[in-house]
Design an enzyme around this catalytic site. Structure first.
Site, mmCIF file in Angstrom:
data_model
loop_
_atom_site.group_PDB
_atom_site.id
_atom_site.type_symbol
_atom_site.label_atom_id
_atom_site.label_comp_id
_atom_site.label_asym_id
_atom_site.label_seq_id
_atom_site.Cartn_x
_atom_site.Cartn_y
_atom_site.Cartn_z
ATOM 1 N N HIS A 20 0.829 -1.203 0.000
ATOM 2 C CA HIS A 20 0.000 0.000 0.000
ATOM 3 C C HIS A 20 0.866 1.256 0.000
ATOM 4 C CE1 HIS A 20 0.805 -0.600 4.316
ATOM 5 N NE2 HIS A 20 0.645 0.704 4.426
ATOM 6 N N HIS A 22 0.953 5.509 1.355
ATOM 7 C CA HIS A 22 0.402 6.547 2.224
ATOM 8 C C HIS A 22 0.446 7.847 1.446
ATOM 9 C CE1 HIS A 22 1.914 4.162 5.950
ATOM 10 N NE2 HIS A 22 0.757 3.708 5.509
ATOM 11 N N TYR A 85 5.791 9.505 10.604
ATOM 12 C CA TYR A 85 5.213 8.162 10.501
ATOM 13 C C TYR A 85 5.314 7.631 9.070
ATOM 14 C CZ TYR A 85 1.689 4.522 10.084
ATOM 15 O OH TYR A 85 1.049 3.351 9.788
ATOM 16 N N GLN A 89 7.514 4.439 7.586
ATOM 17 C CA GLN A 89 6.885 3.325 6.900
ATOM 18 C C GLN A 89 7.617 2.984 5.610
ATOM 19 O OE1 GLN A 89 4.020 1.348 7.655
ATOM 20 N NE2 GLN A 89 4.538 2.178 9.661
#
Length: 93
Positions: A20, A22, A85, A89
């Site tokens: 995925h 972000h 964050y 990731q």
């Protein structure tokens, strides 16, 4: 370019863990979250398939994106914490 054309801003776009991405976005209230996701997934998918048609054969059911997504508003969380964050990731992937 998509964001500029459609009237929103992408501040950060990072690969997350696994399969995925972000995307840290700001948008005016007139744009729905559903519309923004549709623009990002639909236009990027179409452009990638136009440029690299052979990748369709390597994807599950020939689709770049699935139809699901997760959205969270930042509320009281600072923009800096969101950026940290997301950047973390992408490094762990």
């Amino acid at each position: 370019q998509i964001a500029e054309d459609k009237g929103f801003t992408v501040h950060l776009f990072e690969c997350g863990e696994g399969d995925h991405v972000h995307c840290f976005v700001t948008a005016p209230p007139k744009l729905s979250i559903t519309a923004i996701v549709k623009y990002l997934k639909g236009i990027t998918g179409r452009k990638l398939f136009e440029r690299f048609p052979e990748i369709r054969n390597q994807l599950w059911k020939g689709e770049l994106w699935n139809h699901s997504y997760y959205v969270e508003t930042i509320g009281s969380v600072s923009e800096e914490n969101i950026r940290r964050y997301m950047e973390h990731q992408s490094k762990s992937y």
